[in-house]
Scaffold this motif. Structure first.
Motif, PDB file in Angstrom:
ATOM      1  N   SER A  47       5.426  -9.899  -1.215  1.00  0.00           N
ATOM      2  CA  SER A  47       5.374 -10.947  -2.345  1.00  0.00           C
ATOM      3  C   SER A  47       5.279 -12.572  -1.703  1.00  0.00           C
ATOM      4  CB  SER A  47       6.517 -11.121  -3.526  1.00  0.00           C
ATOM      5  OG  SER A  47       7.632 -11.528  -2.819  1.00  0.00           O
ATOM      6  N   GLU A  48       5.880 -12.665  -0.518  1.00  0.00           N
ATOM      7  CA  GLU A  48       5.958 -13.979   0.484  1.00  0.00           C
ATOM      8  C   GLU A  48       4.981 -13.934   1.262  1.00  0.00           C
ATOM      9  OE1 GLU A  48       9.834 -13.357   2.335  1.00  0.00           O
ATOM     10  OE2 GLU A  48      11.018 -13.824   0.569  1.00  0.00           O
ATOM     11  N   LYS A  49       4.257 -12.830   1.647  1.00  0.00           N
ATOM     12  CA  LYS A  49       3.160 -12.693   2.464  1.00  0.00           C
ATOM     13  C   LYS A  49       1.716 -13.014   1.548  1.00  0.00           C
ATOM     14  CE  LYS A  49       0.918 -10.322   6.258  1.00  0.00           C
ATOM     15  NZ  LYS A  49       1.175  -9.180   7.245  1.00  0.00           N
ATOM     16  N   TYR A  50       1.902 -12.325   0.400  1.00  0.00           N
ATOM     17  CA  TYR A  50       0.633 -12.183  -0.219  1.00  0.00           C
ATOM     18  C   TYR A  50       0.877 -13.068  -1.508  1.00  0.00           C
ATOM     19  CZ  TYR A  50      -1.109  -8.925   3.268  1.00  0.00           C
ATOM     20  OH  TYR A  50      -1.263  -8.281   4.502  1.00  0.00           O
ATOM     21  N   LYS A  51      -0.418 -13.333  -2.209  1.00  0.00           N
ATOM     22  CA  LYS A  51      -0.264 -13.984  -3.520  1.00  0.00           C
ATOM     23  C   LYS A  51      -1.356 -13.213  -4.675  1.00  0.00           C
ATOM     24  CE  LYS A  51      -2.970 -17.888  -2.906  1.00  0.00           C
ATOM     25  NZ  LYS A  51      -3.476 -17.708  -1.586  1.00  0.00           N
ATOM     26  N   VAL A  52      -0.945 -13.440  -5.751  1.00  0.00           N
ATOM     27  CA  VAL A  52      -1.943 -12.757  -6.856  1.00  0.00           C
ATOM     28  C   VAL A  52      -3.462 -13.347  -6.762  1.00  0.00           C
ATOM     29  CG1 VAL A  52      -2.656 -12.426  -9.156  1.00  0.00           C
ATOM     30  CG2 VAL A  52      -0.237 -12.254  -8.628  1.00  0.00           C
ATOM     31  N   GLY A  53      -4.601 -12.553  -6.593  1.00  0.00           N
ATOM     32  CA  GLY A  53      -5.768 -12.842  -6.198  1.00  0.00           C
ATOM     33  C   GLY A  53      -6.323 -12.853  -4.741  1.00  0.00           C
ATOM     34  N   ASP A  54      -5.382 -12.351  -3.946  1.00  0.00           N
ATOM     35  CA  ASP A  54      -5.615 -12.329  -2.602  1.00  0.00           C
ATOM     36  C   ASP A  54      -6.477 -10.802  -2.514  1.00  0.00           C
ATOM     37  OD1 ASP A  54      -4.534 -14.541  -1.829  1.00  0.00           O
ATOM     38  OD2 ASP A  54      -2.852 -13.646  -0.812  1.00  0.00           O
ATOM     39  N   GLU A  55      -7.263 -10.751  -1.498  1.00  0.00           N
ATOM     40  CA  GLU A  55      -8.086  -9.695  -1.321  1.00  0.00           C
ATOM     41  C   GLU A  55      -7.308  -8.903  -0.067  1.00  0.00           C
ATOM     42  OE1 GLU A  55     -12.130 -10.154  -1.040  1.00  0.00           O
ATOM     43  OE2 GLU A  55     -12.427 -10.955  -2.776  1.00  0.00           O
ATOM     44  N   ILE A  56      -7.049  -7.305  -0.259  1.00  0.00           N
ATOM     45  CA  ILE A  56      -6.634  -6.653   0.886  1.00  0.00           C
ATOM     46  C   ILE A  56      -7.169  -5.307   1.132  1.00  0.00           C
ATOM     47  CG2 ILE A  56      -4.201  -7.889   0.518  1.00  0.00           C
ATOM     48  CD1 ILE A  56      -3.514  -5.233  -0.956  1.00  0.00           C
ATOM     49  N   GLU A  57      -6.749  -4.893   2.045  1.00  0.00           N
ATOM     50  CA  GLU A  57      -7.464  -3.237   2.589  1.00  0.00           C
ATOM     51  C   GLU A  57      -6.135  -2.546   2.695  1.00  0.00           C
ATOM     52  OE1 GLU A  57     -10.072  -3.339   5.932  1.00  0.00           O
ATOM     53  OE2 GLU A  57     -11.674  -4.095   4.765  1.00  0.00           O
ATOM     54  N   GLY A  58      -6.571  -1.295   2.110  1.00  0.00           N
ATOM     55  CA  GLY A  58      -5.387  -0.328   2.570  1.00  0.00           C
ATOM     56  C   GLY A  58      -5.816   1.153   2.508  1.00  0.00           C
ATOM     57  N   VAL A  59      -5.084   2.095   2.778  1.00  0.00           N
ATOM     58  CA  VAL A  59      -5.480   3.478   2.775  1.00  0.00           C
ATOM     59  C   VAL A  59      -5.043   4.112   1.682  1.00  0.00           C
ATOM     60  CG1 VAL A  59      -5.256   5.574   4.440  1.00  0.00           C
ATOM     61  CG2 VAL A  59      -5.097   3.449   5.367  1.00  0.00           C
ATOM     62  N   ALA A  60      -6.157   4.855   1.107  1.00  0.00           N
ATOM     63  CA  ALA A  60      -6.050   5.609  -0.028  1.00  0.00           C
ATOM     64  C   ALA A  60      -5.049   6.923   0.196  1.00  0.00           C
ATOM     65  CB  ALA A  60      -7.361   6.335  -0.335  1.00  0.00           C
ATOM     66  N   LYS A  61      -3.965   7.224  -0.690  1.00  0.00           N
ATOM     67  CA  LYS A  61      -3.150   8.007  -0.198  1.00  0.00           C
ATOM     68  C   LYS A  61      -2.715   8.973  -1.448  1.00  0.00           C
ATOM     69  CE  LYS A  61       0.937   6.689   1.256  1.00  0.00           C
ATOM     70  NZ  LYS A  61       2.408   5.849   1.555  1.00  0.00           N
ATOM     71  N   ASN A  62      -3.147   8.730  -2.689  1.00  0.00           N
ATOM     72  CA  ASN A  62      -3.006   9.783  -3.775  1.00  0.00           C
ATOM     73  C   ASN A  62      -3.833   9.374  -4.961  1.00  0.00           C
ATOM     74  OD1 ASN A  62      -2.043  11.982  -4.918  1.00  0.00           O
ATOM     75  ND2 ASN A  62      -0.284  11.172  -5.918  1.00  0.00           N
ATOM     76  N   ALA A  63      -4.524  10.259  -5.275  1.00  0.00           N
ATOM     77  CA  ALA A  63      -5.207   9.958  -6.552  1.00  0.00           C
ATOM     78  C   ALA A  63      -4.619  10.823  -7.872  1.00  0.00           C
ATOM     79  CB  ALA A  63      -6.646  10.428  -6.357  1.00  0.00           C
ATOM     80  N   THR A  64      -4.560  10.081  -9.114  1.00  0.00           N
ATOM     81  CA  THR A  64      -3.928  10.769 -10.202  1.00  0.00           C
ATOM     82  C   THR A  64      -5.109  10.530 -11.174  1.00  0.00           C
ATOM     83  OG1 THR A  64      -2.723   8.876 -11.024  1.00  0.00           O
ATOM     84  CG2 THR A  64      -1.666  10.411  -9.398  1.00  0.00           C
TER      85      THR A  64
END
Length: 297
Positions: A47-64
């Motif tokens: 929360s200190e590094k990012y804020k609402v509205g920022d765009e990020i990339e991540g790795v898909a881990k699990n789909a439900t």
């Protein structure tokens, strides 16, 4: 941060660690300790590094069935709810086609360090096409729709090709006997009045009945009142007759205009010919006069 993590993968035997006392139970002679409480809170760090509205990339881990979990910085997960996957397409189908390990781009919608929760959205990477498509449309306006589906409760339609709309059975006609969905066909074009805009359902609520009633009122106002003894059929008949007369006049006016242009063109040609022949006539007259003089001498 992992739920029910295996301590053997985090700590080793004889390793000295700093822990926090969470609870002391004298009766059971038990002391509950916490290891993670002495570590930096990754949710707070995020929360200190990012804020609402920022765009990020991540790795898909699990789909439900309710969303997709994406691995983020600090070994924590964020979740994309199925309703935040696409503006128009089925979110569940899209999530089902994403494989574990795929790189996914998303926008941060909410960060709750105390609840260890990060909400993400994929569709928010683009503007909502529904909002843009609504430009120029307003309540009470008559629009042309295309029938896309027929049900016992009414007909589904599309406006401007990408805006969904619905016309309830009771709004299919001002005439109750004509309020039958089965009299319409998929692909048929109909004109209807916009009754309301449902941003939640992303649909327009339309009415053919309202359009017909408005047209009848307009005809009564322009061509007479039933109070004066004229029936609605007489009034509407007068309106249709006038419209037909106007349609007949258009070709006639066009023909008259075409005839006038032809006459003008002929007159111009005649004037031009006269101008070209004038010098010749003048020269001929001069020649004749000269000859007459010579003969008289």
């Amino acid at each position: 941060t992992q739920k029910n993590a295996d301590p053997g993968k985090i700590l080793s035997t004889s390793q000295e660690v700093e822990v926090m006392i969470l609870e002391i139970d004298p009766e059971k002679r038990r002391i509950s300790l916490g290891y993670k409480q002495c570590q930096d809170n990754p949710w707070q760090a995020f929360s200190e590094k990012y804020k609402v509205g920022d765009e990020i990339e991540g790795v898909a881990k699990n789909a439900t069935e309710f969303g997709l979990f994406i691995g983020l910085d600090g070994d924590i997960d964020g979740m994309v709810h199925v309703s935040d996957v696409s503006w128009a397409e089925d979110g569940e189908e899209i999530v089902a086609n994403i494989n574990r390990g795929d790189t996914v781009k998303a926008k941060i919608l909410d960060i709750e360090p105390h609840n260890e929760r990060i909400s993400l959205g994929i569709k928010q990477l683009e503007d909502d096409p529904f909002v843009g498509a609504l430009d120029g449309l307003k309540k009470g306006e008559v629009v042309t729709c295309t029938v896309t589906e027929i049900s016992k409760n009414g007909i589904e339609v599309s406006v401007k090709d990408d805006i969904k709309g619905f016309i309830k059975k009771s709004e299919l006609s001002a005439d109750r006997s004509e309020q039958r969905p089965d009299r319409f066909a998929v692909g048929e074009k109909v004109d209807a009045t916009i009754q309301s805009v449902s941003r939640k359902d992303r649909k327009l609520n339309l009415s053919i009945k309202a359009r017909e009633v408005a047209e009848d009122k307009k005809a009564v106002a322009e061509y007479g009142s039933s109070d004066s003894g004229a029936s609605l059929g007489d009034i509407l008949g007068a309106a249709f007759d006038q419209k037909a007369a106007e349609e007949e006049t258009k070709p006639k006016k066009k023909a008259e205009s075409k005839s006038s242009k032809a006459e003008k063109k002929a007159d111009d040609a005649s004037d031009k010919k006269a101008e070209e022949e004038a010098p010749k006539k003048k020269a001929k007259a001069s020649k004749t006069k000269k000859k007459d003089v010579e003969d008289s001498e």
